[in-house]
Design an enzyme around this catalytic site. Structure first.
Site, PDB file in Angstrom:
ATOM      1  N   ARG A  17      59.635  19.265  67.258  1.00 45.19           N
ATOM      2  CA  ARG A  17      58.568  20.280  67.171  1.00 45.19           C
ATOM      3  C   ARG A  17      58.821  21.313  66.079  1.00 45.19           C
ATOM      4  O   ARG A  17      57.929  22.067  65.704  1.00 45.19           O
ATOM      5  CB  ARG A  17      58.399  20.970  68.529  1.00 45.19           C
ATOM      6  CG  ARG A  17      57.513  20.162  69.474  1.00 45.19           C
ATOM      7  CD  ARG A  17      57.353  20.853  70.806  1.00 45.19           C
ATOM      8  NE  ARG A  17      58.567  20.746  71.608  1.00 45.19           N
ATOM      9  CZ  ARG A  17      58.806  21.473  72.700  1.00 45.19           C
ATOM     10  NH1 ARG A  17      57.937  22.367  73.087  1.00 45.19           N
ATOM     11  NH2 ARG A  17      59.921  21.312  73.388  1.00 45.19           N
ATOM     12  N   ASN A 382      79.487  56.427  29.826  1.00 50.67           N
ATOM     13  CA  ASN A 382      78.041  56.510  30.015  1.00 50.67           C
ATOM     14  C   ASN A 382      77.362  55.533  29.077  1.00 50.67           C
ATOM     15  O   ASN A 382      77.599  55.556  27.864  1.00 50.67           O
ATOM     16  CB  ASN A 382      77.543  57.924  29.731  1.00 50.67           C
ATOM     17  CG  ASN A 382      76.093  58.103  30.171  1.00 50.67           C
ATOM     18  OD1 ASN A 382      75.821  58.405  31.320  1.00 50.67           O
ATOM     19  ND2 ASN A 382      75.168  57.865  29.255  1.00 50.67           N
ATOM     20  N   SER A 410      71.339  55.048  23.153  1.00 54.84           N
ATOM     21  CA  SER A 410      70.203  54.268  23.646  1.00 54.84           C
ATOM     22  C   SER A 410      69.985  53.018  22.822  1.00 54.84           C
ATOM     23  O   SER A 410      70.288  52.978  21.624  1.00 54.84           O
ATOM     24  CB  SER A 410      68.928  55.108  23.585  1.00 54.84           C
ATOM     25  OG  SER A 410      69.063  56.204  24.444  1.00 54.84           O
TER      26      SER A 410
END
Ligand code: UD1
Ligand code: CA
Length: 502
Positions: A17, A382, A410
């Protein structure tokens, strides 16, 4: 002397089932297979041996059982001829000297079953002279279960649904399928079972009438928490039992001092460990072997699988797997921590950052929009916004090392293998291909140059050209616009203000 206990786990049935490629008892609930939960309960009674009866898809079920209980015996039931036949198969797999003490029969599909309940049941049985005892429950809808027929000396029979009379069908005390036997009685009873019944199966439950025929008694131990004996036969029952298990797990953690703001949307697997004063915000899933330290706050909307989260850490809208987050560190919102991520104490993995196989040192920060793969980032470093650790050259993966307290700017690309020394810095937009010595500033983008009136000449007739021309006119009138003309620039210009975030 305590009785020797043999546990027989029935898990040979097909479970059709479920309509699944995966065998029924292998379907997971709260991070463990159904049979995994059952085996956990079985082991809790400290049995001398565990025998699992396997049949359907035994090539999946067998190894899974022996992985969880390495010394479990597997008894193969080639054809499923009923629960009596299944137990006989297990019995025959046991060495003769092991057919002693008490035999506990359980089924592999009752995930909520607890060791404590089995213990209480076995204690009940041990305190009697019964040939066998039945764990029974009183249920609202007994359909499909074997009914417990009692008389003045105890249980007289278990009658299966298909064989029951109208009067017997009205009985609401049912056989859970969990039975305890005196081994000597079971040994004598098994060969006497027949399949002369509505299903043409060897019913284990017929042992009750055999015991009574022998002048022995049969006991019944009623469990109040009947859901512990419920099996999942289809996906709807699987979900219902899964939700109930989750409710119980959360209840337990809340009693241990964990805040769960919204239990309805919080899912915690059975093997997760939470310390006191952890807070789980709505939409959190803690999966596998995840562990969370004291005062940590997880969520909202975070999924952590096999992660270790340090005390006081904050994880917001993150997805993590096999990652370690140090004490006091912060993750997210919107971070993806892939396997091998190790964020140091008080470090930060910020917004839209993906990390993999990356050791990020104590207090180091990767705050914005970055991919950090195969990297070691030193203490206090960082990493600027929009940095890509280019770890893959198309053939092999390479590592990038960033020194302690380095400040990278960046929009950098680190082309691995490459090392940036302690205290070094980089300029915005740099593509770092060679090692940077400690303390050095590395700049790779060229000096900024201006091609005067480029828009007016090359984009004539556009809004862009018009805006440029209007600005030129205005600056002629006011004579206060910034100077034009080729700009030699210096590598240093713009470096300082391009280091991202803090
Ligand atoms: C059985 C009991 C019933 C009880 C119910 C509880 C019998 C005859 N009936 O009925 O009294 O109320 O459990 O759920 O025992 N299995 C095997 N090999 C087999 C047959 C079954 O390993 O040849 C296993 C199944 O995989 C399952 C368990 O035994 O885990 C129970 O079998 P199932 O056919 O579901 O028995 P029920 O009809 O539910
Ligand atoms: Ca059943």
């Amino acid at each position: 002397m305590p009785q020797e206990i043999t546990v027989i786990v029935l898990a040979a049935g097909g479970g059709t089932r479920m309509k699944s490629k995966t065998m029924k008892v292998l379907h997971p609930i709260a991070g463990r297979s159904m049979i995994g939960h059952v085996l956990r309960a079985a082991v809790a009674v400290e049995p001398s041996r565990v025998v699992a009866v396997v049949g359907h898809q035994r090539e999946q079920v067998g190894p899974h059982v022996t992985e969880l209980v390495p010394d479990a015996l597997l008894a193969v039931q080639e054809t499923q001829e009923g629960t009596g036949h299944a137990v006989r198969t297990a019995w025959e797999a046991l060495p003769a000297q092991a057919r002693t003490g008490t035999v506990l029969v359980i089924t592999g599909d009752t995930p909520l079953l607890e060791g404590e309940s089995l213990r209480a049941f076995l204690d009940f049985h041990a305190g009697t002279e019964h040939a066998m005892s039945i764990l029974t429950g009183v249920v609202a809808d007994p359909f499909g279960y074997g009914r417990i027929v009692r008389d003045e000396t105890g249980v007289a029979a278990i009658v299966e649904q298909k064989d029951a009379t109208e009067a017997q069908l009205a009985i609401d005390e049912i056989n859970s399928g969990i039975l305890a036997f005196d081994a000597a009685f079971l040994d004598a009873a098994l060969p006497r079972l027949t399949n002369a019944n509505a299903k043409g199966e060897y019913y284990l439950t017929d042992t009750v009438t055999l015991a009574r025929a022998d002048g022995r008694t049969v006991g019944a131990f009623v469990i109040d928490d009947v859901v512990q004996t419920e099996g999942a036969n289809d996906r709807a029952q699987l979900a219902a039992l899964g939700a109930e298990m989750n409710r119980r797990i959360l209840d337990r953690w809340m009693r241990e001092g964990v805040t769960v703001v919204d239990p309805a949307s919080t899912w915690v697997d059975a093997d997760v460990k939470l310390a006191a004063d952890v807070t789980l915000l709505p939409g959190v899933q803690l999966l596998g072997a995840t562990a969370v330290g004291e005062d940590a706050v997880i969520g909202p909307d975070s999924t952590l699988k096999d992660c270790e989260i340090g005390a006081g850490a904050h994880v917001v809208r993150a997805h993590g797997e096999l990652a370690v987050v140090g004490p006091g560190a912060t993750v997210g919102p919107f971070a993806y921590l892939r396997p091998g991520t190790e964020l140091g104490q008080d470090g930060k993995i910020g917004t839209f950052v993906e990390t993999k196989n990356a050791q990020i040192g104590q207090g180091a920060k990767v705050p914005h929009l970055s991919y950090v793969g195969d990297a070691t980032i030193g203490e206090g470093a960082n990493i600027g916004a929009g940095t890509i650790f280019a770890n893959y050259d198309g053939v092999a993966k390479h590592r990038t090392t960033i020194g302690a307290y380095a400040k990278t700017a960046s929009n950098n690309t680190f082309v691995a293998p490459v090392t940036i020394g302690d205290g070094a810095a980089t300029g915005a937009g740099s593509v770092i291909r060679r090692d940077v010595p400690p303390g050095a500033l590395a700049v790779t983008s060229g000096p900024q140059r201006h091609f005067d009136e480029w828009a007016q000449k090359k984009r004539a007739g556009t809004a862009q050209a018009k805006a440029a021309a209007d600005a030129a006119k205005a600056s002629h009138r006011g004579d206060d616009a910034p100077g034009a003309g080729p700009d030699a620039g210096t590598p240093e210009s713009g470096v300082g203000d391009s280091v991202a975030g803090g």
